[in-house]
Write a protein that holds these residues in place. Structure first.
Motif, PDB file in Angstrom:
ATOM      1  N   ILE A   1      13.609   2.201   5.792  1.00  0.00           N
ATOM      2  CA  ILE A   1      12.478   1.862   4.817  1.00  0.00           C
ATOM      3  C   ILE A   1      12.596   2.544   3.562  1.00  0.00           C
ATOM      4  CG2 ILE A   1      10.126   1.748   4.530  1.00  0.00           C
ATOM      5  CD1 ILE A   1       9.849   0.966   7.492  1.00  0.00           C
ATOM      6  N   LEU A   2      12.757   4.055   3.661  1.00  0.00           N
ATOM      7  CA  LEU A   2      12.714   4.977   2.703  1.00  0.00           C
ATOM      8  C   LEU A   2      13.914   4.691   1.890  1.00  0.00           C
ATOM      9  CD1 LEU A   2      11.635   8.443   4.368  1.00  0.00           C
ATOM     10  CD2 LEU A   2      10.107   6.707   3.164  1.00  0.00           C
ATOM     11  N   TYR A   3      15.100   4.450   2.270  1.00  0.00           N
ATOM     12  CA  TYR A   3      16.173   3.967   1.473  1.00  0.00           C
ATOM     13  C   TYR A   3      16.125   2.861   0.532  1.00  0.00           C
ATOM     14  CZ  TYR A   3      20.972   2.927   0.937  1.00  0.00           C
ATOM     15  OH  TYR A   3      22.240   2.380   0.353  1.00  0.00           O
ATOM     16  N   ASN A   4      15.579   1.745   1.448  1.00  0.00           N
ATOM     17  CA  ASN A   4      15.187   0.585   0.535  1.00  0.00           C
ATOM     18  C   ASN A   4      14.075   0.505  -0.407  1.00  0.00           C
ATOM     19  OD1 ASN A   4      16.853  -1.931   1.668  1.00  0.00           O
ATOM     20  ND2 ASN A   4      16.645  -0.626   3.358  1.00  0.00           N
ATOM     21  N   SER A   5      13.198   1.482  -0.355  1.00  0.00           N
ATOM     22  CA  SER A   5      12.004   1.746  -1.136  1.00  0.00           C
ATOM     23  C   SER A   5      12.076   2.571  -2.093  1.00  0.00           C
ATOM     24  CB  SER A   5      10.968   2.227  -0.075  1.00  0.00           C
ATOM     25  OG  SER A   5      10.616   1.318   0.792  1.00  0.00           O
ATOM     26  N   PHE A   6      13.342   3.357  -2.077  1.00  0.00           N
ATOM     27  CA  PHE A   6      13.376   4.391  -3.124  1.00  0.00           C
ATOM     28  C   PHE A   6      13.373   3.961  -4.629  1.00  0.00           C
ATOM     29  CE2 PHE A   6      16.043   7.127  -5.769  1.00  0.00           C
ATOM     30  CZ  PHE A   6      15.286   8.422  -5.649  1.00  0.00           C
ATOM     31  N   LEU A   7      14.448   2.760  -4.872  1.00  0.00           N
ATOM     32  CA  LEU A   7      14.465   2.234  -6.355  1.00  0.00           C
ATOM     33  C   LEU A   7      13.295   1.560  -6.839  1.00  0.00           C
ATOM     34  CD1 LEU A   7      18.212   0.726  -6.917  1.00  0.00           C
ATOM     35  CD2 LEU A   7      17.204   2.861  -7.770  1.00  0.00           C
ATOM     36  N   PRO A   8      12.309   0.750  -6.062  1.00  0.00           N
ATOM     37  CA  PRO A   8      10.956   0.322  -6.368  1.00  0.00           C
ATOM     38  C   PRO A   8      10.170   1.432  -6.698  1.00  0.00           C
ATOM     39  CG  PRO A   8      11.764  -0.893  -4.695  1.00  0.00           C
ATOM     40  CD  PRO A   8      12.919   0.281  -4.734  1.00  0.00           C
TER      41      PRO A   8
ATOM     42  N   PHE B   1      12.808  -6.690  -6.825  1.00  0.00           N
ATOM     43  CA  PHE B   1      13.474  -5.935  -6.092  1.00  0.00           C
ATOM     44  C   PHE B   1      13.403  -6.864  -4.507  1.00  0.00           C
ATOM     45  CE2 PHE B   1      12.842  -2.431  -8.592  1.00  0.00           C
ATOM     46  CZ  PHE B   1      14.284  -1.948  -8.660  1.00  0.00           C
ATOM     47  N   GLN B   2      12.620  -7.887  -4.410  1.00  0.00           N
ATOM     48  CA  GLN B   2      12.702  -8.938  -3.577  1.00  0.00           C
ATOM     49  C   GLN B   2      11.825  -7.845  -2.156  1.00  0.00           C
ATOM     50  OE1 GLN B   2      13.478 -12.421  -2.856  1.00  0.00           O
ATOM     51  NE2 GLN B   2      13.088 -11.829  -5.131  1.00  0.00           N
ATOM     52  N   TYR B   3      10.960  -7.003  -2.507  1.00  0.00           N
ATOM     53  CA  TYR B   3      10.299  -6.109  -1.749  1.00  0.00           C
ATOM     54  C   TYR B   3       9.099  -6.997  -0.772  1.00  0.00           C
ATOM     55  CZ  TYR B   3       8.243  -1.701  -0.259  1.00  0.00           C
ATOM     56  OH  TYR B   3       7.972  -0.492   0.538  1.00  0.00           O
ATOM     57  N   PRO B   4       9.413  -6.738   0.453  1.00  0.00           N
ATOM     58  CA  PRO B   4       8.276  -7.666   1.291  1.00  0.00           C
ATOM     59  C   PRO B   4       6.887  -7.365   1.160  1.00  0.00           C
ATOM     60  CG  PRO B   4       9.572  -6.131   2.852  1.00  0.00           C
ATOM     61  CD  PRO B   4       9.991  -5.855   1.191  1.00  0.00           C
ATOM     62  N   GLY B   5       6.316  -7.297   0.105  1.00  0.00           N
ATOM     63  CA  GLY B   5       4.883  -6.709  -0.146  1.00  0.00           C
ATOM     64  C   GLY B   5       3.914  -7.935  -0.483  1.00  0.00           C
TER      65      GLY B   5
ATOM     66  N   VAL C   1       0.862  -1.122  -0.036  1.00  0.00           N
ATOM     67  CA  VAL C   1       0.152   0.198  -0.191  1.00  0.00           C
ATOM     68  C   VAL C   1       0.893   1.349  -0.044  1.00  0.00           C
ATOM     69  CG1 VAL C   1      -1.736   1.385   1.479  1.00  0.00           C
ATOM     70  CG2 VAL C   1      -1.930  -0.990   1.127  1.00  0.00           C
ATOM     71  N   GLY C   2       1.949   1.196   0.654  1.00  0.00           N
ATOM     72  CA  GLY C   2       2.858   2.441   0.624  1.00  0.00           C
ATOM     73  C   GLY C   2       3.363   2.514  -0.480  1.00  0.00           C
ATOM     74  N   LEU C   3       4.022   1.373  -0.925  1.00  0.00           N
ATOM     75  CA  LEU C   3       4.807   1.644  -2.313  1.00  0.00           C
ATOM     76  C   LEU C   3       4.005   2.074  -3.413  1.00  0.00           C
ATOM     77  CD1 LEU C   3       7.538   1.307  -3.679  1.00  0.00           C
ATOM     78  CD2 LEU C   3       6.650  -1.080  -4.127  1.00  0.00           C
TER      79      LEU C   3
END
Length: 333
Positions: free
Chosen positions: A196-203, A280-284, A114-116
């Motif tokens: 979290i913001l640092y890891n979510s920037f590229l996706p 990105f192996q994003y945990p969503g 939801v955030g992404l």
């Protein structure tokens, strides 16, 4: 009365979409070649060293079928599935993560998706419409042409291509951002928010870029068409400032089709988000859905797909119901 009919029609269509989505969700996992119950029994046999008797295995098989709602005819399973989901919103335990409830896994992954998705959609929609408005209103300037060319270049590029380019450039060649998302569990602190913001920037950047092109092109076409309308010409001849003409006349009428398109493309946006999360192996929910499909986890697939259908349909319904606030003409149709 017309407005009430409009709202009733939208809610009726919303319920039909949910019913069809739930039905497809029930039958789709059963087309997979893997049997989750048999996979689980094979794992038990390996752990027990082939010491379990056929009677014990059969008892375990029957118990698992009862727990996961896989006993009885296909129709009885379907009725039990609808009863559990619609009345109790309960998807049972996960097969691959037994005895963890599916709801717990989904609630852990849902805020990430939801955030992404929410942040990237808002940013790409606002920037794309603003750039498209400028390109359409000042269409005879070289800058407007450059902005249109930017939209033409970005529009046909698939999301996975953009994701791979981002990974190669900013996680491998220039290792500015992590290759995969890594966030340690723990309480939500200011330091964790920065991580979290640092890891979510590229996706997030990938999703913004993939949605930006069409927003620019569609808004440019609509704003250019509205600029030539008689009411805009009248406002210009009356001496209205160009900024007022652009924001008060052209933009207000050009934004309406963009709102409609946003509600119609939420499903495509979510599918793009799922693909980006996997890369990105994003945990969503996307990563959870891929894991469930790989392990044949029926209940986890039910939960993730149902939440996806519910979220997309609800968002589209909200936009449809709020649309009369932006376009009062809807109330009289």
């Amino acid at each position: 009365m017309k407005l009430l009919q409009y709202i009733a029609g939208k809610i009726g269509a919303y319920l039909v979409v949910l019913f069809i989505g739930l039905t497809i969700t029930f039958f789709l996992p059963r087309l997979l070649p893997s049997d989750p119950i048999e996979n689980y029994i094979v794992q038990l046999e390996q752990q027990a060293g082939q010491t379990m008797s056929p009677e014990d295995l059969q008892a375990i098989r029957e118990r698992l079928q009862q727990i996961y709602g896989l006993e009885g005819s296909l129709f009885s399973q379907y009725v039990g599935y609808l009863e559990s989901v619609v009345l109790h919103f309960d998807f049972g335990p996960s097969l691959a993560n037994f005895p963890t409830p599916v709801n717990e896994i989904i609630l852990t992954a849902l805020p990430w998706t939801v955030g992404l998705m929410g942040i990237s959609v808002v940013i790409s929609w606002v920037i794309g419409n603003l750039v498209g408005l400028l390109a359409g209103f000042f269409h005879d300037r070289p800058t407007a042409t450059a902005l249109e060319v930017l939209g033409v270049i970005l529009y046909p590029i698939p999301a996975y291509i953009v994701a791979l380019v981002m990974i190669m450039l900013f996680a491998y060649i220039w290792p500015i951002f992590p290759l995969t998302t890594t966030v340690r569990p723990g309480p939500l602190t200011l330091k964790k928010i920065r991580v979290i913001l640092y890891n979510s920037f590229l996706p997030a950047l990938t999703l913004v870029i993939t949605r930006l092109g069409w927003n620019i092109l569609s808004m440019k076409a609509v704003s250019f068409s509205n600029k030539e309308e008689a009411y805009v010409t009248y406002a210009r001849l009356k001496g209205t400032r160009p900024l007022k003409v652009m924001t008060g006349y052209v933009a207000r009428n050009s934004i309406l089709p963009q709102i409609t398109r946003l509600s119609l493309t939420l499903g495509a946006i979510f599918s793009g988000t799922v693909l980006i999360e996997i890369l990105f192996q994003y945990p969503g929910l996307g990563l959870v859905m891929r894991t469930a499909a790989g392990t044949g986890d029926y209940n986890l697939m039910y939960g993730t797909i149902t939440i996806t259908i519910f979220a997309v349909a609800t968002a589209a319904l909200a936009i449809d119901l709020l649309y009369p606030l932006f376009d009062p003409r809807i109330r009289y149709r």
